[in-house]
Design an enzyme around this catalytic site. Structure first.
Site, mmCIF file in Angstrom:
data_model
loop_
_atom_site.group_PDB
_atom_site.id
_atom_site.type_symbol
_atom_site.label_atom_id
_atom_site.label_comp_id
_atom_site.label_asym_id
_atom_site.label_seq_id
_atom_site.Cartn_x
_atom_site.Cartn_y
_atom_site.Cartn_z
ATOM 1 N N CYS A 2 0.847 -1.207 0.000
ATOM 2 C CA CYS A 2 0.000 0.000 0.000
ATOM 3 C C CYS A 2 0.881 1.255 0.000
ATOM 4 O O CYS A 2 2.044 1.217 0.336
ATOM 5 C CB CYS A 2 -0.860 0.024 1.254
ATOM 6 S SG CYS A 2 -1.819 -1.460 1.484
ATOM 7 N N TRP A 75 -2.932 -2.400 -1.529
ATOM 8 C CA TRP A 75 -2.521 -3.722 -2.030
ATOM 9 C C TRP A 75 -3.151 -4.691 -1.031
ATOM 10 O O TRP A 75 -2.690 -4.806 0.116
ATOM 11 C CB TRP A 75 -0.993 -3.837 -2.044
ATOM 12 C CG TRP A 75 -0.479 -5.211 -2.320
ATOM 13 C CD1 TRP A 75 -0.124 -6.171 -1.401
ATOM 14 C CD2 TRP A 75 -0.242 -5.824 -3.585
ATOM 15 N NE1 TRP A 75 0.301 -7.312 -2.011
ATOM 16 C CE2 TRP A 75 0.246 -7.131 -3.361
ATOM 17 C CE3 TRP A 75 -0.395 -5.413 -4.900
ATOM 18 C CZ2 TRP A 75 0.581 -8.021 -4.385
ATOM 19 C CZ3 TRP A 75 -0.055 -6.289 -5.931
ATOM 20 C CH2 TRP A 75 0.415 -7.569 -5.675
ATOM 21 N N GLU A 494 16.992 -15.550 -18.748
ATOM 22 C CA GLU A 494 15.936 -14.562 -19.058
ATOM 23 C C GLU A 494 16.406 -13.124 -18.860
ATOM 24 O O GLU A 494 15.789 -12.205 -19.392
ATOM 25 C CB GLU A 494 14.671 -14.835 -18.253
ATOM 26 C CG GLU A 494 14.743 -14.593 -16.777
ATOM 27 C CD GLU A 494 13.366 -14.786 -16.127
ATOM 28 O OE1 GLU A 494 12.340 -14.415 -16.712
ATOM 29 O OE2 GLU A 494 13.343 -15.336 -15.022
HETATM 30 C C1 AGP Z 1 10.117 -16.132 -14.125
HETATM 31 O O1 AGP Z 1 11.224 -15.308 -13.755
HETATM 32 C C2 AGP Z 1 9.354 -15.544 -15.298
HETATM 33 N N1 AGP Z 1 8.990 -14.211 -15.052
HETATM 34 C C3 AGP Z 1 8.217 -16.456 -15.755
HETATM 35 O O2 AGP Z 1 8.735 -17.743 -15.954
HETATM 36 C C4 AGP Z 1 7.034 -16.587 -14.770
HETATM 37 O O3 AGP Z 1 7.429 -17.330 -13.643
HETATM 38 C C5 AGP Z 1 5.900 -17.338 -15.498
HETATM 39 O O4 AGP Z 1 5.487 -16.539 -16.592
HETATM 40 C C6 AGP Z 1 4.698 -17.620 -14.591
HETATM 41 O O5 AGP Z 1 4.158 -16.409 -14.149
HETATM 42 P P1 AGP Z 1 3.102 -16.464 -12.928
HETATM 43 O O6 AGP Z 1 3.824 -17.007 -11.750
HETATM 44 O O7 AGP Z 1 2.683 -15.029 -12.738
HETATM 45 O O8 AGP Z 1 1.968 -17.345 -13.337
#
Ligand code: AGP
Length: 614
Positions: A2, A75, A494
């Site tokens: 929040c 939040w 990533e």
């Molecule tokens: C992880 O670092 C990525 N951002 C990606 O793999 C993410 O975990 C995946 O898209 C799932 O997202 P969510 O947990 O919001 O469902």
């Protein structure tokens, strides 16, 4: 989390406050509201679900005059995101309005006590309980707001940053904090209040950071007065802001991702708050208590998730099978949704998602529901689509995760999965009392152990400089550390765009070992656990082929210190909690390599924080 903004001075409060709320939007929220006292002494409160722009639209034809006000972006922690639960909240007589950032842990007891005196509540929030409690003390003792706030906060257990307006006193804002930050900006005949300096920095660089259990009375005609809960006055320490706006939003860190990595000890503490008792000998997940029979009668658990959340699911599988002796399958949601899986009404599907909006995971939930399964969600974003689509679940309460690469959400998910397995295992009598107690006790120690690992940051910066130009990495682990190897590889690829693969350590001899040479860094999670000797052999096989090994080891391990090329030493913990400690150095390694490569760490190319499309 929040956000709070307040203003008192000679100018129109609304414009300054709304702009300040927008400065806090980076903190993530699901509703917003504002309280103003106009020049006729009327206390106006306006609140809406959604963005600050929604609040602006809502107030277009409303009385937004006045030069004193407080506001809030919420939040959700207690109570769904909706207008009724949004802040500010009124006291019973509607003579007071309060905004709050934090969690009142003993709100239920306070609420029962007030209800027994005839008080009625409109919302399901802990915040409304607090303002009703302050109002009750003030009106039943005929004392001023400052004193009533002191007396109320002496009874409160939990974290708070609050600001309160009193209709009959349009010259003063009362504010207080404990564990949640609050900053007072000192202007020329005007004062500002905010959760951090971002809404203040454009008006003044003079601020006072309130300390825990301090209450400030901000009066437009006087200087600010700071007292503690027992009315001991302290001299305000006025500091000068040196950070720019962008730096303040990131808490002084260069990127949200690094801020979120360093937030993990506090986040894991918040994730466990109210679920592990103070004696650290009992875990209670309310969703499990509410649906114990359904969960314990499960013939099988099926975990559906994507990406990092899927890695958390692999750890959840090992935890639940070890502690509950119920079979668990872990599925990529994207595969599960299209292969017409065999799902029965005695299956329980656990859907894990940070954002709560991942399309594949949502689709997997709907498919499983259509086949009669019971759905348990583990999410971070309160009130998002996935929690609304599940039968029950547990929030991980780690606050908004802004960096695209998931860090604190992963360790939060693993923490909730651990508490789920412990709660079910105990209810199922499939876990020995001493095992249960040792895990709960050690779980309570994890935030401190994470802090110790974060102290290795500079060593990991040095290490990352040596591997900035590597083209490929291999990450290896066994048992509970195998999913950690997968997560470490995902973090690296990533955000640094370096190719990285995670494997079970034993899998190397079935092909991947052909990749090993002096150019291929191999990260091995080799902490002292039941499989240590096996991993040690795997490392020796790699060294025999000129591989360069970065070993994640238990502090004091002299054997591996003499074999591996580089070692990162972690505090010892029990096998099943290792992922919570061993993941942190891999998050830092990926982060610092990406920074060395000059990458856009918080928003990597091609990636979105929430994959709401197929
Ligand atoms: C992880 O670092 C990525 N951002 C990606 O793999 C993410 O975990 C995946 O898209 C799932 O997202 P969510 O947990 O919001 O469902």
């Amino acid at each position: 989390m929040c956000g709070i903004v307040g203003y008192i001075g000679q100018r129109n409060a609304f414009d300054i406050i709304i702009k300040g709320l927008k400065r806090l939007e980076y903190r993530g929220y699901d509703s917003a509201g504002i309280a103003l006292i106009n020049n006729e002494g009327k206390l106006n409160v306006y609140k809406t679900k959604g963005k600050v722009s929604e609040l602006e639209n809502h107030t277009i034809d409303k009385d937004i005059s006045g030069n004193i006000g407080i506001a809030h972006t919420r939040w959700a922690t207690h109570g769904e995101p909706c207008t009724v639960n949004a802040h500010p909240h009124f006291s019973f007589s509607e003579s007071l309005a309060l905004v709050h950032n934090g969690i009142i842990e003993n709100y239920a007891t306070l609420k029962e006590n007030l209800q027994s005196k005839g008080y009625i509540f409109k919302s399901s929030t802990d915040t409304e309980v607090l303002i009703q409690f302050i109002g009750h003390i003030m009106e039943s003792n005929d004392i001023d707001l400052l004193t009533a706030t002191q007396l109320a906060l002496q009874e409160v257990v939990g974290a708070y940053a609050i600001a309160v307006l009193e209709k009959n006193n349009p010259n003063t804002i009362i504010a207080a904090r404990k564990s949640s930050p609050l900053v007072v900006g000192i202007g020329e005949n005007e004062f500002f209040l905010a959760s951090d300096a971002t809404p203040i920095v454009e008006y003044t660089d003079k601020v006072v950071y309130l300390k825990d259990e301090e209450i400030v009375a901000i009066n437009r005609e006087k200087d600010i007065k700071i007292v503690n809960l027992y009315n001991v006055e302290t001299t305000p320490e006025i500091k000068q802001i040196t950070l720019n706006l962008g730096q303040i939003e990131k808490g002084g860190y260069p990127h949200f991702m690094l801020k979120e990595i360093f937030e993990q000890p506090g986040c894991i503490y918040d994730c466990m708050r109210g679920r592990i008792n103070m004696e650290a000998d009992n875990v209670v997940l309310s969703a499990v208590i509410d649906y114990k029979e359904r969960l314990l009668n499960a013939k099988r658990f099926v975990i559906v998730a994507c990406g990092t959340s899927w890695h958390a699911g692999l750890i959840g599988k090992q935890l639940i099978e070890m502690l509950c002796r119920i079979p668990v399958e872990v599925e990529y949601a994207s595969e599960f949704r299209y292969r017409d899986p065999v799902i029965n009404s005695d299956d329980v599907v656990i859907a894990i998602s940070q954002s709560g909006e991942t399309a594949d995971t949502l689709a997997a939930i709907e498919l499983a529901k259509s086949k009669g399964a019971f759905i348990y969600g583990i999410c971070n974003a309160v009130g998002s689509s996935i929690p609304r689509a599940t039968h029950t679940g547990s929030y991980i309460h780690v606050g908004p995760e802004i960096g695209v690469a998931s860090t604190k959400a992963f360790t939060g998910q693993v923490t909730v999965l651990t508490m789920l397995a412990l709660t079910l295992g105990k209810a199922n009598n499939t876990i020995k009392e001493e095992t249960y107690l040792s895990i709960v006790k050690e779980l309570n120690n994890i935030p401190e152990k994470m802090k110790k690992v974060l102290e290795l940051n500079n060593q990991i910066i040095e290490l990352s400089r040596m591997f900035t130009y590597a083209h490929n990495f291999i990450y290896l682990g066994r048992g509970f550390s195998y999913p950690v190897a997968l997560e470490g590889a995902l973090k690296l690829k990533e955000i640094s765009y370096i190719h990285a693969e995670g494997y079970p350590a034993a899998e190397m001899k079935h092909g991947p070992i052909a990749l090993i040479d002096a150019e291929m860094p191999v990260v091995v999670i080799a902490t002292k656990n039941a499989l240590y000797d096996k991993v040690l052999s795997n490392i020796q096989e790699i060294k025999a082929r000129n591989g360069r090994v970065i070993a994640i080891i238990t502090e004091g391990d002299k054997i591996l210190s003499n074999i591996a090329d580089f070692c990162i030493e972690l505090p010892d913990t029990i096998d099943c909690l290792e992922p919570l400690v061993a993941t942190v150095p891999l998050q830092l390694l990926a982060y610092h390599i990406a920074v060395c490569k000059g990458m856009n760490v918080d928003q990597p190319r091609n990636l979105a924080k929430s994959v709401t499309v197929e």
